[in-house]
Each structure stands twice: as C-alpha cells, then as structure tokens.
Write a protein that holds these residues in place. Sequence first.
Motif, PDB file in Angstrom:
ATOM      1  N   UNK A   1      50.789  49.292 -23.714  1.00 37.24           N
ATOM      2  CA  UNK A   1      51.017  48.031 -23.567  1.00 37.24           C
ATOM      3  C   UNK A   1      52.600  47.793 -23.458  1.00 37.24           C
ATOM      4  N   UNK A   2      52.760  46.654 -22.719  1.00 39.62           N
ATOM      5  CA  UNK A   2      54.257  46.173 -22.169  1.00 39.62           C
ATOM      6  C   UNK A   2      54.633  44.829 -22.964  1.00 39.62           C
ATOM      7  N   UNK A   3      53.696  43.980 -22.912  1.00 42.50           N
ATOM      8  CA  UNK A   3      53.956  42.490 -23.301  1.00 42.50           C
ATOM      9  C   UNK A   3      52.725  41.957 -23.793  1.00 42.50           C
ATOM     10  N   UNK A   4      52.925  40.856 -24.599  1.00 46.24           N
ATOM     11  CA  UNK A   4      51.661  40.010 -24.779  1.00 46.24           C
ATOM     12  C   UNK A   4      51.890  38.434 -24.351  1.00 46.24           C
ATOM     13  N   UNK A   5      50.718  37.934 -23.772  1.00 53.18           N
ATOM     14  CA  UNK A   5      50.752  36.762 -23.542  1.00 53.18           C
ATOM     15  C   UNK A   5      49.647  35.696 -24.294  1.00 53.18           C
TER      16      UNK A   5
ATOM     17  N   UNK B   1      47.255  32.510 -24.755  1.00 49.65           N
ATOM     18  CA  UNK B   1      46.867  31.075 -24.268  1.00 49.65           C
ATOM     19  C   UNK B   1      46.034  30.421 -25.095  1.00 49.65           C
ATOM     20  N   UNK B   2      46.696  29.331 -25.472  1.00 47.81           N
ATOM     21  CA  UNK B   2      46.252  28.414 -26.670  1.00 47.81           C
ATOM     22  C   UNK B   2      44.661  27.714 -26.255  1.00 47.81           C
ATOM     23  N   UNK B   3      44.955  27.367 -24.884  1.00 49.69           N
ATOM     24  CA  UNK B   3      43.598  26.537 -24.277  1.00 49.69           C
ATOM     25  C   UNK B   3      42.191  27.229 -24.367  1.00 49.69           C
ATOM     26  N   UNK B   4      42.376  28.807 -24.425  1.00 53.20           N
ATOM     27  CA  UNK B   4      41.046  29.343 -24.052  1.00 53.20           C
ATOM     28  C   UNK B   4      41.087  30.640 -25.193  1.00 53.20           C
ATOM     29  N   UNK B   5      42.018  30.674 -26.256  1.00 53.83           N
ATOM     30  CA  UNK B   5      41.910  31.331 -27.270  1.00 53.83           C
ATOM     31  C   UNK B   5      42.017  33.221 -26.769  1.00 53.83           C
ATOM     32  N   UNK B   6      42.612  33.302 -25.667  1.00 53.88           N
ATOM     33  CA  UNK B   6      42.744  34.455 -25.137  1.00 53.88           C
ATOM     34  C   UNK B   6      44.213  35.010 -25.306  1.00 53.88           C
ATOM     35  N   UNK B   7      44.259  36.385 -25.574  1.00 54.66           N
ATOM     36  CA  UNK B   7      45.348  37.369 -25.534  1.00 54.66           C
ATOM     37  C   UNK B   7      45.284  38.143 -24.402  1.00 54.66           C
ATOM     38  N   UNK B   8      46.427  38.033 -23.501  1.00 51.18           N
ATOM     39  CA  UNK B   8      46.435  39.152 -22.603  1.00 51.18           C
ATOM     40  C   UNK B   8      47.492  40.120 -22.702  1.00 51.18           C
ATOM     41  N   UNK B   9      47.079  41.367 -22.466  1.00 54.57           N
ATOM     42  CA  UNK B   9      48.016  42.493 -22.806  1.00 54.57           C
ATOM     43  C   UNK B   9      48.595  42.911 -21.180  1.00 54.57           C
ATOM     44  N   UNK B  10      49.620  42.958 -21.049  1.00 53.96           N
ATOM     45  CA  UNK B  10      50.620  43.285 -19.987  1.00 53.96           C
ATOM     46  C   UNK B  10      50.552  44.795 -20.276  1.00 53.96           C
TER      47      UNK B  10
ATOM     48  N   UNK C   1      51.344  49.123 -18.942  1.00 55.73           N
ATOM     49  CA  UNK C   1      52.719  49.890 -18.128  1.00 55.73           C
ATOM     50  C   UNK C   1      51.941  50.140 -16.826  1.00 55.73           C
ATOM     51  N   UNK C   2      50.489  50.169 -16.398  1.00 61.48           N
ATOM     52  CA  UNK C   2      50.099  50.644 -15.241  1.00 61.48           C
ATOM     53  C   UNK C   2      49.796  49.331 -14.297  1.00 61.48           C
ATOM     54  N   UNK C   3      50.315  48.355 -14.763  1.00 59.87           N
ATOM     55  CA  UNK C   3      50.193  46.893 -13.902  1.00 59.87           C
ATOM     56  C   UNK C   3      48.988  46.364 -14.344  1.00 59.87           C
ATOM     57  N   UNK C   4      48.088  46.761 -14.959  1.00 60.21           N
ATOM     58  CA  UNK C   4      46.749  46.182 -15.347  1.00 60.21           C
ATOM     59  C   UNK C   4      47.076  45.265 -16.520  1.00 60.21           C
ATOM     60  N   UNK C   5      46.024  44.307 -16.518  1.00 62.62           N
ATOM     61  CA  UNK C   5      46.147  43.419 -17.686  1.00 62.62           C
ATOM     62  C   UNK C   5      44.826  43.627 -18.657  1.00 62.62           C
ATOM     63  N   UNK C   6      45.074  43.770 -19.879  1.00 64.98           N
ATOM     64  CA  UNK C   6      43.926  43.832 -20.797  1.00 64.98           C
ATOM     65  C   UNK C   6      43.733  42.562 -21.386  1.00 64.98           C
TER      66      UNK C   6
END
Length: 167
Positions: A138-142, A144-153, A155-160
């Motif tokens: 992991x590198x960063x977190x985002x 999103x309040x509208x859809x109760x989702x956490x995106x993990x940015x 290091x390999x450029x993908x988003x979990x």
Amino acid sequence: LAASISPDGYRAVTIAVDGLMRIWALPDRLVRRVSDEACGDLLSVAADKTRFCLTGSRVDPLRAPRSVQVYETSSARPVAPPIRTAGPIVAAAFSPRDAGELITASCISTSPLSGCLEFWRYAEGVRARDPVTFRRRPLDLLCVRTNDTTYVVCADGEIAEHVFPPR
C-alpha cells in the motif's frame, strides 16, 4: 511534504520541509497552530472536520512507525493514546461511515510485500472489525463517503478496493 484538507473545506493540516506541522483556517489561509517541535518523517496526514492523524513514511514503508496518533484540530493535542498496528503504517484515513473510526494501511510482509487494512475505534484504541489483507504494497488511502468504499493506492500502480458491508 504532506497536506490534507478537511471534507468541509475549512481546515488544512500541512507538514513542511522544516518538519513543523501547521493547522490552517480556510479559505482565508490563516495559520491557527504550529507544532512546537519537528514531526520528523511523519509524512502522511489525514484531516477530518475536528481531528487529524499523523502516520508513517511513504519513502521507506518498511521503516515507518507502527503507530498512528489522532489529534484535535483546534488544539493540536492528542485525542487518545497512539494506536499500535500489525505492520509499518504508510497511510491512514477516517472512516467514511463512522466518525469514531480510523482506517490504517500497513505493510505486513516483505516477501512478497503485502498490505493490511485495519479498522480502529481510535478513542478506545481497539479494533472496530477484522483486518483485511491484500497482496500488494500500500501507498495511500482514499475513502469515498458516498458509496462506503476505501480505495488503497498500491506501489505497483494498481488500486485495491474495500467496500464496507451493509449496515
């Protein structure tokens, strides 16, 4: 080196090259508070209306601290004791669902490098739910309040992606 703006747009927290943390009132850009001492390599800042947190380093995640501290925006004083995590923390964010919950992303293994999301009730310093592991650094977190989702940015450029279960 790091900055974050509260969701309501009225506060910002920054850490500059001098290592000092500053809390800003927006939109007039007035500095409301400056830390008394340098914050070292605490590079990740997450802000939420009345509190913010300081975490570890994106530069060298394996040497980042294994704790996160939540502070009051008005006084820059800790809300509770630091939270200790399973691995070196690279990012943190306040939950989009629960004002008393903090989400941390940490590295938990070096071969292969993998990550972990942990969910904390930061005032009590206890886990709010079971951690979620994934096979990327992991590198960063985002959050999103509208859809109760956490995106993990990662290091390999993908988003979990982690979607909170329905209440």
